[in-house]
Motif scaffolding. Structure first.
Motif, PDB file in Angstrom:
ATOM      1  N   ASP A  89     -18.755   7.182 -44.717  1.00 20.11           N
ATOM      2  CA  ASP A  89     -18.874   5.741 -44.481  1.00 20.11           C
ATOM      3  C   ASP A  89     -17.870   5.362 -43.405  1.00 20.11           C
ATOM      4  OD1 ASP A  89     -19.006   2.974 -44.627  1.00 20.11           O
ATOM      5  OD2 ASP A  89     -18.188   2.847 -46.655  1.00 20.11           O
ATOM      6  N   PRO A  90     -18.313   4.797 -42.294  1.00 14.49           N
ATOM      7  CA  PRO A  90     -17.379   4.430 -41.218  1.00 14.49           C
ATOM      8  C   PRO A  90     -16.278   3.482 -41.685  1.00 14.49           C
ATOM      9  CG  PRO A  90     -19.658   4.113 -40.501  1.00 14.49           C
ATOM     10  CD  PRO A  90     -19.700   4.486 -41.945  1.00 14.49           C
ATOM     11  N   GLY A  91     -16.513   2.699 -42.733  1.00 14.02           N
ATOM     12  CA  GLY A  91     -15.498   1.788 -43.240  1.00 14.02           C
ATOM     13  C   GLY A  91     -14.758   2.341 -44.451  1.00 14.02           C
ATOM     14  N   GLY A  92     -14.872   3.640 -44.690  1.00 12.65           N
ATOM     15  CA  GLY A  92     -14.255   4.260 -45.864  1.00 12.65           C
ATOM     16  C   GLY A  92     -12.745   4.252 -45.816  1.00 12.65           C
ATOM     17  N   MET A  93     -12.133   4.300 -46.992  1.00 17.51           N
ATOM     18  CA  MET A  93     -10.671   4.250 -47.113  1.00 17.51           C
ATOM     19  C   MET A  93     -10.019   5.633 -47.034  1.00 17.51           C
ATOM     20  SD  MET A  93      -9.892   1.028 -47.599  1.00 17.51           S
ATOM     21  CE  MET A  93      -8.342   0.968 -48.435  1.00 17.51           C
ATOM     22  N   VAL A  94     -10.800   6.695 -47.219  1.00 16.02           N
ATOM     23  CA  VAL A  94     -10.256   8.058 -47.228  1.00 16.02           C
ATOM     24  C   VAL A  94     -10.728   8.776 -45.969  1.00 16.02           C
ATOM     25  CG1 VAL A  94     -10.233  10.254 -48.491  1.00 16.02           C
ATOM     26  CG2 VAL A  94     -10.277   8.101 -49.754  1.00 16.02           C
ATOM     27  N   THR A  95      -9.827   9.521 -45.348  1.00  9.92           N
ATOM     28  CA  THR A  95     -10.162  10.269 -44.138  1.00  9.92           C
ATOM     29  C   THR A  95     -10.280  11.750 -44.481  1.00  9.92           C
ATOM     30  OG1 THR A  95      -8.908   8.702 -42.809  1.00  9.92           O
ATOM     31  CG2 THR A  95      -9.428  10.804 -41.792  1.00  9.92           C
ATOM     32  N   MET A  96     -11.315  12.379 -43.964  1.00 12.66           N
ATOM     33  CA  MET A  96     -11.492  13.819 -44.153  1.00 12.66           C
ATOM     34  C   MET A  96     -10.370  14.525 -43.407  1.00 12.66           C
ATOM     35  SD  MET A  96     -13.668  15.809 -45.624  1.00 12.66           S
ATOM     36  CE  MET A  96     -14.014  17.531 -45.660  1.00 12.66           C
ATOM     37  N   PRO A  97      -9.585  15.369 -44.114  1.00  9.62           N
ATOM     38  CA  PRO A  97      -8.461  16.042 -43.452  1.00  9.62           C
ATOM     39  C   PRO A  97      -8.925  17.166 -42.530  1.00  9.62           C
ATOM     40  CG  PRO A  97      -8.606  16.690 -45.756  1.00  9.62           C
ATOM     41  CD  PRO A  97      -9.665  15.656 -45.527  1.00  9.62           C
ATOM     42  N   SER A  98      -7.975  17.765 -41.831  1.00 10.88           N
ATOM     43  CA  SER A  98      -8.318  18.833 -40.887  1.00 10.88           C
ATOM     44  C   SER A  98      -8.814  20.083 -41.605  1.00 10.88           C
ATOM     45  CB  SER A  98      -7.129  19.172 -40.004  1.00 10.88           C
ATOM     46  OG  SER A  98      -6.041  19.597 -40.801  1.00 10.88           O
ATOM     47  N   LYS A  99      -8.346  20.310 -42.813  1.00  9.17           N
ATOM     48  CA  LYS A  99      -8.852  21.436 -43.604  1.00  9.17           C
ATOM     49  C   LYS A  99     -10.004  20.930 -44.466  1.00  9.17           C
ATOM     50  CE  LYS A  99      -4.601  24.022 -43.740  1.00  9.17           C
ATOM     51  NZ  LYS A  99      -3.596  24.672 -44.558  1.00  9.17           N
ATOM     52  N   PRO A 100     -11.003  21.780 -44.748  1.00 13.22           N
ATOM     53  CA  PRO A 100     -12.202  21.318 -45.453  1.00 13.22           C
ATOM     54  C   PRO A 100     -11.994  21.143 -46.962  1.00 13.22           C
ATOM     55  CG  PRO A 100     -12.405  23.632 -44.952  1.00 13.22           C
ATOM     56  CD  PRO A 100     -11.116  23.175 -44.333  1.00 13.22           C
ATOM     57  N   TYR A 101     -11.422  20.048 -47.337  1.00 17.83           N
ATOM     58  CA  TYR A 101     -11.309  19.733 -48.761  1.00 17.83           C
ATOM     59  C   TYR A 101     -11.433  18.240 -48.959  1.00 17.83           C
ATOM     60  CZ  TYR A 101      -6.333  19.120 -47.547  1.00 17.83           C
ATOM     61  OH  TYR A 101      -5.162  18.736 -46.954  1.00 17.83           O
ATOM     62  N   LEU A 102     -11.721  17.871 -50.183  1.00 19.79           N
ATOM     63  CA  LEU A 102     -11.862  16.480 -50.553  1.00 19.79           C
ATOM     64  C   LEU A 102     -10.629  16.072 -51.335  1.00 19.79           C
ATOM     65  CD1 LEU A 102     -13.825  14.010 -50.850  1.00 19.79           C
ATOM     66  CD2 LEU A 102     -14.547  15.053 -52.990  1.00 19.79           C
ATOM     67  N   VAL A 103     -10.051  14.941 -51.017  1.00 21.97           N
ATOM     68  CA  VAL A 103      -8.881  14.443 -51.749  1.00 21.97           C
ATOM     69  C   VAL A 103      -9.345  13.306 -52.658  1.00 21.97           C
ATOM     70  CG1 VAL A 103      -6.597  13.412 -51.604  1.00 21.97           C
ATOM     71  CG2 VAL A 103      -7.323  15.057 -49.871  1.00 21.97           C
ATOM     72  N   ILE A 104      -9.170  13.500 -53.974  1.00 22.33           N
ATOM     73  CA  ILE A 104      -9.517  12.458 -54.938  1.00 22.33           C
ATOM     74  C   ILE A 104      -8.241  11.690 -55.259  1.00 22.33           C
ATOM     75  CG2 ILE A 104     -10.477  11.961 -57.217  1.00 22.33           C
ATOM     76  CD1 ILE A 104     -11.907  14.708 -57.047  1.00 22.33           C
ATOM     77  N   PRO A 105      -8.178  10.407 -54.925  1.00 21.61           N
ATOM     78  CA  PRO A 105      -6.965   9.623 -55.196  1.00 21.61           C
ATOM     79  C   PRO A 105      -6.615   9.615 -56.690  1.00 21.61           C
ATOM     80  CG  PRO A 105      -8.439   8.428 -53.734  1.00 21.61           C
ATOM     81  CD  PRO A 105      -9.200   9.618 -54.231  1.00 21.61           C
ATOM     82  N   ALA A 106      -5.317   9.461 -56.964  1.00 24.31           N
ATOM     83  CA  ALA A 106      -4.813   9.515 -58.342  1.00 24.31           C
ATOM     84  C   ALA A 106      -5.492   8.500 -59.254  1.00 24.31           C
ATOM     85  CB  ALA A 106      -3.297   9.299 -58.354  1.00 24.31           C
ATOM     86  N   ALA A 107      -5.743   7.286 -58.760  1.00 28.18           N
ATOM     87  CA  ALA A 107      -6.384   6.258 -59.599  1.00 28.18           C
ATOM     88  C   ALA A 107      -7.777   6.704 -60.047  1.00 28.18           C
ATOM     89  CB  ALA A 107      -6.460   4.939 -58.839  1.00 28.18           C
ATOM     90  N   LEU A 108      -8.524   7.335 -59.143  1.00 29.72           N
ATOM     91  CA  LEU A 108      -9.856   7.822 -59.507  1.00 29.72           C
ATOM     92  C   LEU A 108      -9.780   9.020 -60.445  1.00 29.72           C
ATOM     93  CD1 LEU A 108     -11.863   7.508 -56.166  1.00 29.72           C
ATOM     94  CD2 LEU A 108     -11.844   5.970 -58.124  1.00 29.72           C
ATOM     95  N   ARG A 109      -8.803   9.887 -60.223  1.00 29.18           N
ATOM     96  CA  ARG A 109      -8.639  11.041 -61.123  1.00 29.18           C
ATOM     97  C   ARG A 109      -8.349  10.562 -62.541  1.00 29.18           C
ATOM     98  NH1 ARG A 109      -5.213  12.996 -56.962  1.00 29.18           N
ATOM     99  NH2 ARG A 109      -3.439  12.945 -58.371  1.00 29.18           N
ATOM    100  N   ARG A 110      -7.459   9.560 -62.659  1.00 28.22           N
ATOM    101  CA  ARG A 110      -7.144   9.026 -63.998  1.00 28.22           C
ATOM    102  C   ARG A 110      -8.375   8.399 -64.631  1.00 28.22           C
ATOM    103  NH1 ARG A 110      -2.294   7.802 -61.511  1.00 28.22           N
ATOM    104  NH2 ARG A 110      -2.958   5.702 -60.950  1.00 28.22           N
ATOM    105  N   ARG A 111      -9.121   7.630 -63.850  1.00 22.48           N
ATOM    106  CA  ARG A 111     -10.319   6.962 -64.360  1.00 22.48           C
ATOM    107  C   ARG A 111     -11.343   7.978 -64.871  1.00 22.48           C
ATOM    108  NH1 ARG A 111     -13.040   3.115 -60.277  1.00 22.48           N
ATOM    109  NH2 ARG A 111     -11.011   2.138 -60.452  1.00 22.48           N
ATOM    110  N   CYS A 112     -11.421   9.115 -64.211  1.00 20.19           N
ATOM    111  CA  CYS A 112     -12.396  10.145 -64.583  1.00 20.19           C
ATOM    112  C   CYS A 112     -11.851  11.165 -65.570  1.00 20.19           C
ATOM    113  CB  CYS A 112     -12.871  10.882 -63.342  1.00 20.19           C
ATOM    114  SG  CYS A 112     -13.830   9.837 -62.270  1.00 20.19           S
ATOM    115  N   GLY A 113     -10.567  11.089 -65.857  1.00 24.80           N
ATOM    116  CA  GLY A 113      -9.984  12.066 -66.781  1.00 24.80           C
ATOM    117  C   GLY A 113      -9.766  13.428 -66.154  1.00 24.80           C
ATOM    118  N   LEU A 114      -9.625  13.494 -64.835  1.00 22.06           N
ATOM    119  CA  LEU A 114      -9.389  14.769 -64.155  1.00 22.06           C
ATOM    120  C   LEU A 114      -7.894  15.024 -64.045  1.00 22.06           C
ATOM    121  CD1 LEU A 114     -12.009  14.542 -61.278  1.00 22.06           C
ATOM    122  CD2 LEU A 114     -12.131  15.957 -63.334  1.00 22.06           C
ATOM    123  N   ARG A 115      -7.494  16.232 -64.403  1.00 16.48           N
ATOM    124  CA  ARG A 115      -6.089  16.627 -64.330  1.00 16.48           C
ATOM    125  C   ARG A 115      -5.951  17.831 -63.409  1.00 16.48           C
ATOM    126  NH1 ARG A 115      -7.114  16.113 -69.980  1.00 16.48           N
ATOM    127  NH2 ARG A 115      -7.411  18.332 -69.884  1.00 16.48           N
TER     128      ARG A 115
END
Length: 156
Positions: A89-115
């Motif tokens: 999404d051109p208006g997205g808040m997260v930027t794809m880093p130079s290495k191919p991985y996805l960064v899940i922000p801490a607030a979303l990890r907590r909401r989903c129960g991911l540790r």
């Protein structure tokens, strides 16, 4: 003293599958289990696995390259019970880093129960330009809803 003689046991002359008097009997067929039809994996979805690290990164090079995501692409991440969805999404808040991985922000990890250390099922939807990360708790619920585990609910 002599023991009384025992008459020999002689099987009847009828062959298996026939009755006495030469009439053929109907052979009973054994029941055969019907093999369930296994659904095919849809062509428009790719699957993989990843592990959430301490910083919330989930790496699977095949998944991000299947979408064609490049460093600097903007992403919008949304979360529901045990599922994180990333879309370009051109208006997205997260930027794809130079290495191919996805960064899940801490607030979303907590909401989903991911540790940190949790494994996730990754699903790529190329036609929607989206990637979903499903916690194994969600995968487990789906499996149990589809097919009960043998022996579940029985008393030992």
């Amino acid at each position: 003293m002599t023991a009384p003689l025992i008459a020999p046991l002689i099987p009847p002359r009828a062959r298996p599958g026939t009755r006495e008097h030469g009439r053929p009997a109907r052979a009973r067929r054994l029941p055969v289990a019907a093999a369930p039809e296994v659904p095919a994996v849809p062509d428009d979805v790719l699957y993989g696995f990843g592990r959430v690290d301490e910083s919330g990164r989930v790496a699977d090079r095949a998944m991000t390259s299947a979408l064609g995501w490049q460093p600097g692409d903007r992403l919008t991440l949304t979360a529901a019970a045990g599922v994180v969805i990333a879309r370009r999404d051109p208006g997205g808040m997260v930027t794809m880093p130079s290495k191919p991985y996805l960064v899940i922000p801490a607030a979303l990890r907590r909401r989903c129960g991911l540790r940190p250390g949790d494994r996730v099922l990754l699903a790529v939807f190329p036609d929607r330009d989206a990637l979903a990360a499903y916690s194994f708790a969600v995968v487990d619920q789906a499996l149990r809803a589809h097919t009960p585990v043998p022996g579940e609910g029985r008393q030992p």
